[in-house]
Write a protein that holds these residues in place. Structure first.
Motif, PDB file in Angstrom:
ATOM      1  N   VAL A  10       0.861  -1.174   0.000  1.00 39.64           N
ATOM      2  CA  VAL A  10       0.000   0.000   0.000  1.00 39.64           C
ATOM      3  C   VAL A  10       0.899   1.226   0.000  1.00 39.64           C
ATOM      4  CG1 VAL A  10      -1.739   1.293   1.272  1.00 39.64           C
ATOM      5  CG2 VAL A  10      -1.798  -1.210   1.271  1.00 39.64           C
ATOM      6  N   LYS A  11       0.640   2.139  -0.940  1.00 37.34           N
ATOM      7  CA  LYS A  11       1.388   3.387  -1.002  1.00 37.34           C
ATOM      8  C   LYS A  11       0.501   4.497  -0.454  1.00 37.34           C
ATOM      9  CE  LYS A  11       3.711   6.559  -4.105  1.00 37.34           C
ATOM     10  NZ  LYS A  11       4.082   6.879  -5.476  1.00 37.34           N
ATOM     11  N   VAL A  12       0.999   5.218   0.542  1.00 37.63           N
ATOM     12  CA  VAL A  12       0.256   6.312   1.151  1.00 37.63           C
ATOM     13  C   VAL A  12       0.972   7.611   0.813  1.00 37.63           C
ATOM     14  CG1 VAL A  12      -0.526   7.339   3.304  1.00 37.63           C
ATOM     15  CG2 VAL A  12      -0.519   4.843   3.045  1.00 37.63           C
ATOM     16  N   THR A  13       0.236   8.541   0.224  1.00 38.81           N
ATOM     17  CA  THR A  13       0.775   9.855  -0.103  1.00 38.81           C
ATOM     18  C   THR A  13       0.046  10.890   0.734  1.00 38.81           C
ATOM     19  OG1 THR A  13       1.175   9.125  -2.368  1.00 38.81           O
ATOM     20  CG2 THR A  13       1.186  11.504  -1.973  1.00 38.81           C
ATOM     21  N   VAL A  14       0.806  11.703   1.445  1.00 40.67           N
ATOM     22  CA  VAL A  14       0.217  12.759   2.273  1.00 40.67           C
ATOM     23  C   VAL A  14       0.497  14.093   1.614  1.00 40.67           C
ATOM     24  CG1 VAL A  14       0.206  13.871   4.528  1.00 40.67           C
ATOM     25  CG2 VAL A  14       0.564  11.392   4.355  1.00 40.67           C
ATOM     26  N   ASN A  15      -0.571  14.766   1.199  1.00 37.71           N
ATOM     27  CA  ASN A  15      -0.440  16.082   0.591  1.00 37.71           C
ATOM     28  C   ASN A  15      -0.587  17.141   1.678  1.00 37.71           C
ATOM     29  OD1 ASN A  15      -0.178  15.152  -2.090  1.00 37.71           O
ATOM     30  ND2 ASN A  15      -2.384  14.835  -2.185  1.00 37.71           N
ATOM     31  N   PRO A  16       0.181  18.229   1.573  1.00 34.14           N
ATOM     32  CA  PRO A  16       0.027  19.289   2.571  1.00 34.14           C
ATOM     33  C   PRO A  16      -1.353  19.920   2.488  1.00 34.14           C
ATOM     34  CG  PRO A  16       1.692  19.870   0.918  1.00 34.14           C
ATOM     35  CD  PRO A  16       1.184  18.507   0.584  1.00 34.14           C
ATOM     36  N   ASP A  17      -1.836  20.377   3.616  1.00 32.32           N
ATOM     37  CA  ASP A  17      -3.129  21.066   3.685  1.00 32.32           C
ATOM     38  C   ASP A  17      -3.047  22.342   2.851  1.00 32.32           C
ATOM     39  OD1 ASP A  17      -5.459  22.374   4.312  1.00 32.32           O
ATOM     40  OD2 ASP A  17      -5.189  22.254   6.472  1.00 32.32           O
ATOM     41  N   ALA A  18      -3.843  22.434   1.791  1.00 28.85           N
ATOM     42  CA  ALA A  18      -3.794  23.578   0.872  1.00 28.85           C
ATOM     43  C   ALA A  18      -4.084  24.890   1.576  1.00 28.85           C
ATOM     44  CB  ALA A  18      -4.778  23.375  -0.280  1.00 28.85           C
ATOM     45  N   SER A  19      -4.894  24.858   2.614  1.00 24.47           N
ATOM     46  CA  SER A  19      -5.222  26.095   3.306  1.00 24.47           C
ATOM     47  C   SER A  19      -4.038  26.650   4.089  1.00 24.47           C
ATOM     48  CB  SER A  19      -6.405  25.884   4.251  1.00 24.47           C
ATOM     49  OG  SER A  19      -6.033  25.011   5.299  1.00 24.47           O
TER      50      SER A  19
END
Length: 105
Positions: A10-19
């Motif tokens: 399983v690949k998990v990608t965490v994107n920064p909170d755009a706000s």
């Protein structure tokens, strides 16, 4: 049960909170005659807006922002605003906004 096992990756990608990507600032706070709204020019799109609302939600000021490679300071005359609380809403894109509070003395 024959004791079979299986494996998965399983690949998990965490994107920064755009706000949180765009940081803006309003000063002086409280204000009397003008406010400066500091905006990260890199976060501005072609349809970015800066708006000032009173406590009733009425827009008192609105300006389209220009895209820039640097941080910009937008000075807004608030000398005719009555004492009280106000909101500055910066619309970076249809899904990305930032709201800042300031007071008029």
């Amino acid at each position: 049960n024959t004791g079979m096992t299986g494996l998965d990756t399983v690949k998990v990608t965490v994107n920064p909170d755009a706000s949180r990507l765009a940081t803006s600032l309003v000063y002086p706070n409280p204000a009397t005659s003008y406010i400066n709204v500091v905006v990260d020019g890199k976060s501005v799109s072609n349809k970015s807006l800066i708006s000032v609302y009173n406590s009733s939600g009425i827009i008192l000021y609105q300006k389209q922002l220009e895209k820039s490679s640097t941080t910009t300071v937008n000075q807004i005359d608030v000398s005719r605003f009555v004492k009280g609380a106000y909101l500055v809403k910066i619309l970076y894109s249809p899904t990305k906004t930032q709201t800042l509070k300031f007071m008029i003395q």
